[in-house]
Scaffold this active site. Structure first.
Site, PDB file in Angstrom:
ATOM      1  N   GLY A 152      -0.839   1.255 -12.430  1.00 23.77           N
ATOM      2  CA  GLY A 152      -2.140   0.607 -12.487  1.00 23.77           C
ATOM      3  C   GLY A 152      -3.045   1.270 -13.508  1.00 23.77           C
ATOM      4  N   ILE A 171       7.836  -3.199 -10.536  1.00 22.83           N
ATOM      5  CA  ILE A 171       7.912  -2.600  -9.197  1.00 22.83           C
ATOM      6  C   ILE A 171       8.352  -3.642  -8.176  1.00 22.83           C
ATOM      7  CG2 ILE A 171       6.538  -1.626  -7.318  1.00 22.83           C
ATOM      8  CD1 ILE A 171       4.985  -0.045  -9.418  1.00 22.83           C
ATOM      9  N   HIS A 181      -1.130   7.280   0.155  1.00 19.43           N
ATOM     10  CA  HIS A 181      -0.969   6.925  -1.269  1.00 19.43           C
ATOM     11  C   HIS A 181       0.038   7.858  -1.945  1.00 19.43           C
ATOM     12  CE1 HIS A 181      -3.123   5.037  -4.991  1.00 19.43           C
ATOM     13  NE2 HIS A 181      -1.804   5.103  -5.132  1.00 19.43           N
TER      14      HIS A 181
END
Length: 316
Positions: free
Chosen positions: A73, A149, A276
């Site tokens: 990202g 992904i 995360h």
């Protein structure tokens, strides 16, 4: 004279095969800059250090030509791009995180379906929690965000005998595995999915994508898995559904993040949270270093970098 200054978040001696002729400066987000930002031509953003650190030197980087993230990202960098000169290439880390993120996605799916969090709690209490639990086999899986992904996740789903895998991306296309549907088709696809996986980037289009209407279209008993970004999901809407017991969730990312102590999401029924860690595994350093050597070799020889996701325009 064209600058050859490069800022990297790894010590140069850890990167084998670097080209000659570059002035390498190690910076991993420390308070002091390693050199004058105005001389930096190639900036590698420190990994997992947050937006404030990522964009702190950008306004002073008047000579920069490439900004390279080490994440898939780029949302933690884009707020600072407006200060950059025109023609700067922003590159992401495609090829670095697919293996780790896809691994964690499967781990979250299997742990949630097979009741692993309950087993861990049972072990802490010396309780034998036998029973009949859902399997991934024969389930229908919907992957929202079918980039590299998303494709890696489907690769790892292949041995698990899923009934079907549906794919969704910004625009429709066809792949070797089958059709990829456009986002506009989500309302028709959601009611058939037993497992919904979010692996989309965070953009203006995807922010809040998973709100009350989206969740209401999911079938009773479905599992929502978020390995994308926290703000893709409306946390309050998810909490309402989780508290009702209608759906479950496995989240590697949350909104807010880090999730503060006392937040109701921590103890929402049927919600599994990982902090995360989709990309931060032992698989990250070797892949990240290979990418940087490739990118810096291209930079030193005047070739276009890989993974360019946007090029800055003139200041507005």
């Amino acid at each position: 004279m064209t600058s050859s200054d490069v800022w990297i978040p790894f010590p140069a001696e850890e990167l084998e095969g670097l080209p000659l002729g570059l002035d390498l400066h190690f910076w991993d987000g420390g308070q002091d800059f390693p050199a004058d930002p105005a001389d930096c031509a190639f900036y590698v953003v420190p990994y997992m250090k947050g937006m404030e650190i990522a964009i702190r030197p950008l306004a002073a980087m008047t000579s920069v030509r490439v900004v390279q993230t080490l994440s898939a990202g780029i949302d933690h960098v884009t707020p600072g791009l407006g200060s950059l000169p025109a023609g700067v290439r922003l590159c992401n880390a495609k090829g670095v995180h697919e293996a780790s993120t896809a691994e964690l996605t499967l781990a979250l799916i299997l742990a949630s379906l097979r009741g692993v969090p309950g087993f861990v709690r049972g072990q802490d209490r010396e309780e034998w929690r036998s029973g009949f639990y859902p399997a991934l086999a024969d389930k229908s899986v919907l992957i929202i965000g079918y980039g590299s992904i998303g494709a890696a996740i489907e690769d790892r789903l292949a041995p698990f005998e899923c009934a079907r895998v549906a794919r969704v991306a910004r625009s429709a296309r066809t792949t070797e595995r089958g059709a990829v549907h456009a986002f506009t088709e989500l309302p028709a696809l959601l009611p058939d999915a037993d497992v919904v996986v979010l692996s989309t980037p965070l953009t203006e289009t995807t922010k809040g994508l998973v709100g009350a209407e989206f969740l209401a279209r999911m079938k009773d008993g479905a599992l929502l898995v978020n390995v994308a970004r926290g703000p893709v999901v409306d946390t309050e809407a998810l909490l309402a559904e989780a508290k009702s017991g209608r759906i479950t969730a496995a989240l590697d990312v949350t909104d807010p993040e880090p999730l503060p102590a006392g937040h109701p999401l921590w103890h929402a029924p049927g919600v599994l949270i990982s902090p995360h860690v989709g990309g931060s595994t032992s698989a990250f350093p070797p892949r990240a270093k290979r990418l940087l050597v490739e990118q810096l070799t291209r930079f030193a020889t005047g070739e276009e970098p890989l993974n360019t996701v946007l090029v800055t325009g003139p200041p507005s």
